[in-house]
Design an enzyme around this catalytic site. Structure first.
Site, PDB file in Angstrom:
ATOM      1  N   ASP A  89     -11.889   6.865   7.888  1.00 10.31           N
ATOM      2  CA  ASP A  89     -11.208   6.082   8.938  1.00 10.31           C
ATOM      3  C   ASP A  89      -9.691   6.231   8.876  1.00 10.31           C
ATOM      4  O   ASP A  89      -8.963   5.436   9.476  1.00 10.31           O
ATOM      5  CB  ASP A  89     -11.591   4.594   8.815  1.00 10.31           C
ATOM      6  CG  ASP A  89     -11.104   3.971   7.509  1.00 10.31           C
ATOM      7  OD1 ASP A  89     -11.351   2.754   7.327  1.00 10.31           O
ATOM      8  OD2 ASP A  89     -10.493   4.670   6.678  1.00 10.31           O
TER       9      ASP A  89
ATOM     10  N   PHE B 231       0.843  -1.192   0.000  1.00  9.71           N
ATOM     11  CA  PHE B 231       0.000   0.000   0.000  1.00  9.71           C
ATOM     12  C   PHE B 231       0.878   1.242   0.000  1.00  9.71           C
ATOM     13  O   PHE B 231       1.795   1.364   0.825  1.00  9.71           O
ATOM     14  CB  PHE B 231      -0.919   0.006   1.224  1.00  9.71           C
ATOM     15  CG  PHE B 231      -1.993  -1.036   1.177  1.00  9.71           C
ATOM     16  CD1 PHE B 231      -1.720  -2.360   1.522  1.00  9.71           C
ATOM     17  CD2 PHE B 231      -3.274  -0.706   0.781  1.00  9.71           C
ATOM     18  CE1 PHE B 231      -2.710  -3.327   1.467  1.00  9.71           C
ATOM     19  CE2 PHE B 231      -4.271  -1.664   0.725  1.00  9.71           C
ATOM     20  CZ  PHE B 231      -3.988  -2.977   1.061  1.00  9.71           C
TER      21      PHE B 231
ATOM     22  N   GLU C  13      -7.281   3.083  -5.138  1.00  7.22           N
ATOM     23  CA  GLU C  13      -8.492   3.332  -4.365  1.00  7.22           C
ATOM     24  C   GLU C  13      -8.753   4.830  -4.487  1.00  7.22           C
ATOM     25  O   GLU C  13      -7.943   5.645  -4.025  1.00  7.22           O
ATOM     26  CB  GLU C  13      -8.271   2.976  -2.880  1.00  7.22           C
ATOM     27  CG  GLU C  13      -7.933   1.510  -2.624  1.00  7.22           C
ATOM     28  CD  GLU C  13      -9.167   0.644  -2.442  1.00  7.22           C
ATOM     29  OE1 GLU C  13     -10.275   1.200  -2.292  1.00  7.22           O
ATOM     30  OE2 GLU C  13      -9.012  -0.590  -2.455  1.00  7.22           O
TER      31      GLU C  13
ATOM     32  N   HIS D 236      -9.381  -6.517   7.103  1.00 10.98           N
ATOM     33  CA  HIS D 236      -8.157  -6.202   7.848  1.00 10.98           C
ATOM     34  C   HIS D 236      -8.480  -5.745   9.268  1.00 10.98           C
ATOM     35  O   HIS D 236      -7.743  -6.038  10.221  1.00 10.98           O
ATOM     36  CB  HIS D 236      -7.312  -5.160   7.114  1.00 10.98           C
ATOM     37  CG  HIS D 236      -8.050  -3.926   6.724  1.00 10.98           C
ATOM     38  ND1 HIS D 236      -9.080  -3.941   5.791  1.00 10.98           N
ATOM     39  CD2 HIS D 236      -7.908  -2.639   7.114  1.00 10.98           C
ATOM     40  CE1 HIS D 236      -9.520  -2.705   5.635  1.00 10.98           C
ATOM     41  NE2 HIS D 236      -8.842  -1.901   6.414  1.00 10.98           N
TER      42      HIS D 236
HETATM   43  C1  LIG Z   1      -9.461   5.846   3.164  1.00 12.53           C
HETATM   44  S1  LIG Z   1     -10.133   5.718   1.556  1.00 12.53           S
HETATM   45  C2  LIG Z   1      -8.796   6.354   0.563  1.00 12.53           C
HETATM   46  C3  LIG Z   1      -9.044   6.310  -0.919  1.00 12.53           C
HETATM   47  C4  LIG Z   1     -10.053   7.308  -1.483  1.00 12.53           C
HETATM   48  N1  LIG Z   1      -9.916   8.627  -0.861  1.00 12.53           N
HETATM   49  C5  LIG Z   1     -11.469   6.802  -1.363  1.00 12.53           C
HETATM   50  O1  LIG Z   1     -12.237   7.338  -0.532  1.00 12.53           O
HETATM   51  O2  LIG Z   1     -11.791   5.843  -2.096  1.00 12.53           O
HETATM   52  C6  LIG Z   1     -10.042   3.970   1.212  1.00 12.53           C
HETATM   53  C7  LIG Z   1     -11.359   3.248   1.250  1.00 12.53           C
HETATM   54  O3  LIG Z   1     -11.864   3.218   2.577  1.00 12.53           O
HETATM   55  C8  LIG Z   1     -13.239   3.537   2.543  1.00 12.53           C
HETATM   56  N2  LIG Z   1     -13.570   4.047   3.871  1.00 12.53           N
HETATM   57  C9  LIG Z   1     -13.128   5.199   4.443  1.00 12.53           C
HETATM   58  N3  LIG Z   1     -13.597   5.317   5.695  1.00 12.53           N
HETATM   59  C10 LIG Z   1     -14.380   4.209   5.906  1.00 12.53           C
HETATM   60  C11 LIG Z   1     -15.156   3.756   7.000  1.00 12.53           C
HETATM   61  N4  LIG Z   1     -15.239   4.471   8.136  1.00 12.53           N
HETATM   62  N5  LIG Z   1     -15.827   2.582   6.882  1.00 12.53           N
HETATM   63  C12 LIG Z   1     -15.732   1.858   5.737  1.00 12.53           C
HETATM   64  N6  LIG Z   1     -15.008   2.221   4.661  1.00 12.53           N
HETATM   65  C13 LIG Z   1     -14.346   3.398   4.757  1.00 12.53           C
HETATM   66  C14 LIG Z   1     -13.350   4.537   1.399  1.00 12.53           C
HETATM   67  O4  LIG Z   1     -14.667   4.697   0.928  1.00 12.53           O
HETATM   68  C15 LIG Z   1     -12.460   3.877   0.378  1.00 12.53           C
HETATM   69  O5  LIG Z   1     -13.163   2.858  -0.314  1.00 12.53           O
HETATM   70  N1  LIG Z   2      -5.476  -4.041   4.682  1.00 13.10           N
HETATM   71  C1  LIG Z   2      -5.971  -2.912   4.186  1.00 13.10           C
HETATM   72  N2  LIG Z   2      -6.738  -2.953   3.067  1.00 13.10           N
HETATM   73  C2  LIG Z   2      -7.167  -1.788   2.540  1.00 13.10           C
HETATM   74  N3  LIG Z   2      -7.915  -1.575   1.420  1.00 13.10           N
HETATM   75  C3  LIG Z   2      -8.094  -0.252   1.231  1.00 13.10           C
HETATM   76  C4  LIG Z   2      -7.444   0.426   2.261  1.00 13.10           C
HETATM   77  C5  LIG Z   2      -7.309   1.894   2.305  1.00 13.10           C
HETATM   78  O1  LIG Z   2      -7.148   2.500   3.391  1.00 13.10           O
HETATM   79  O2  LIG Z   2      -7.290   2.473   1.187  1.00 13.10           O
HETATM   80  C6  LIG Z   2      -6.867  -0.545   3.113  1.00 13.10           C
HETATM   81  C7  LIG Z   2      -6.131  -0.525   4.341  1.00 13.10           C
HETATM   82  O3  LIG Z   2      -5.913   0.538   4.974  1.00 13.10           O
HETATM   83  N4  LIG Z   2      -5.686  -1.727   4.802  1.00 13.10           N
HETATM   84 MG   LIG Z   3      -7.748   1.798   5.261  1.00 10.01          MG
END
Ligand SMILES: C[S@@+](CC[C@H](N)C(=O)[O-])C[C@H]1O[C@@H](n2cnc3c(N)ncnc32)[C@H](O)[C@@H]1O
Ligand SMILES: Nc1nc2[nH]cc(C(=O)O)c2c(=O)[nH]1
Ligand SMILES: [Mg+2]
Ligand code: SF4
Length: 181
Positions: free
Chosen positions: A38, A24, A93, A175
């Site tokens: 998150d 990553f 992502e 994860h």
């Molecule tokens: C942290 S984001 C980073 C990539 C990009 N900014 C996006 O939102 O796709 C990675 C993935 O985690 C998901 N995500 C972020 N916060 C989350 C949460 N609290 N619960 C579930 N998925 C979450 C986002 O929708 C995305 O699919």
């Molecule tokens: N193991 C693991 N899988 C992931 N898939 C998407 C992630 C993200 O934060 O983009 C993530 C992450 O943070 N950890």
């Molecule tokens: Mg993540």
């Protein structure tokens, strides 16, 4: 130079490639501010492409997942080309609000409510479920549609929604469930 929050080796915990070993590359900063985000992504270190390639090359997996923050703020064709030259399969992502290099191998688009999409090519749609109407996303041109509980707290509601809309599959943040990074 690109601002990198972290580079780590784990298993893809979400979506179509769940369980796949991957490196990553988390880029810093985002153009959106999702209430449920998150990830602490603001901090980061400027790295050269040589430094990024050297770091990802330390690990045996072919898959590299560009994430963030919002990776589309920082990536370009040159970086994707360097990763390909290093033998990597490049996934992203993205929130889909900015154009992407066409050479990326796999696009995971996670559309956010109220944010206009700027991409049309996406391999999978992965929506964080907050009870919203998901039918609007079904017109997107993706092969795979995943619905993901928000912070693992509304899994039962997400399961129920997927069973009522069988075009979708469930994506768990595995994860977090098995306590890996
Ligand atoms: C942290 S984001 C980073 C990539 C990009 N900014 C996006 O939102 O796709 C990675 C993935 O985690 C998901 N995500 C972020 N916060 C989350 C949460 N609290 N619960 C579930 N998925 C979450 C986002 O929708 C995305 O699919
Ligand atoms: N193991 C693991 N899988 C992931 N898939 C998407 C992630 C993200 O934060 O983009 C993530 C992450 O943070 N950890
Ligand atoms: Mg993540
Ligand atoms: S778009 Fe992605 S990184 Fe940005 S705030 Fe939303 S979930 Fe977090």
């Amino acid at each position: 130079m690109r601002k990198i929050n972290e580079i780590f080796y784990s298993l893809q915990g979400e979506g179509y490639h769940t369980g796949t070993p991957a490196v990553f590359v988390r880029f810093s900063g985002c153009n959106l501010k999702c209430s449920f985000c998150d990830t602490q992504h603001e901090e980061g270190t400027l790295m050269t492409d040589d430094e990024i390639i050297a770091e990802v090359s330390k690990y045996p997996a072919a898959t590299v997942i560009l994430t963030g923050g919002e990776p589309s703020l920082w990536i370009d064709d040159a970086l994707v080309d360097r990763l390909h030259e290093a033998g990597k399969y490049v996934c992203i992502e993205t929130n889909g609000t900015r154009p992407l290099p066409a050479s990326i191998d796999w696009v995971t688009c996670s559309p956010k409510q109220g944010a206009r999409l700027a991409i049309t090519r996406m391999d999978e749609v992965k929506v964080v479920y907050e009870g919203q109407d998901i039918s609007i996303y079904e017109r997107l041109s993706a092969e795979h549609f995943f619905l993901q509980p928000c912070s693992c707290y509304n899994t039962a509601l997400t399961v129920d929604c997927v069973m009522r809309h069988p075009k979708w599959r469930l994506s768990l943040q595995t994860h977090k469930l098995i306590d890996i990074r």
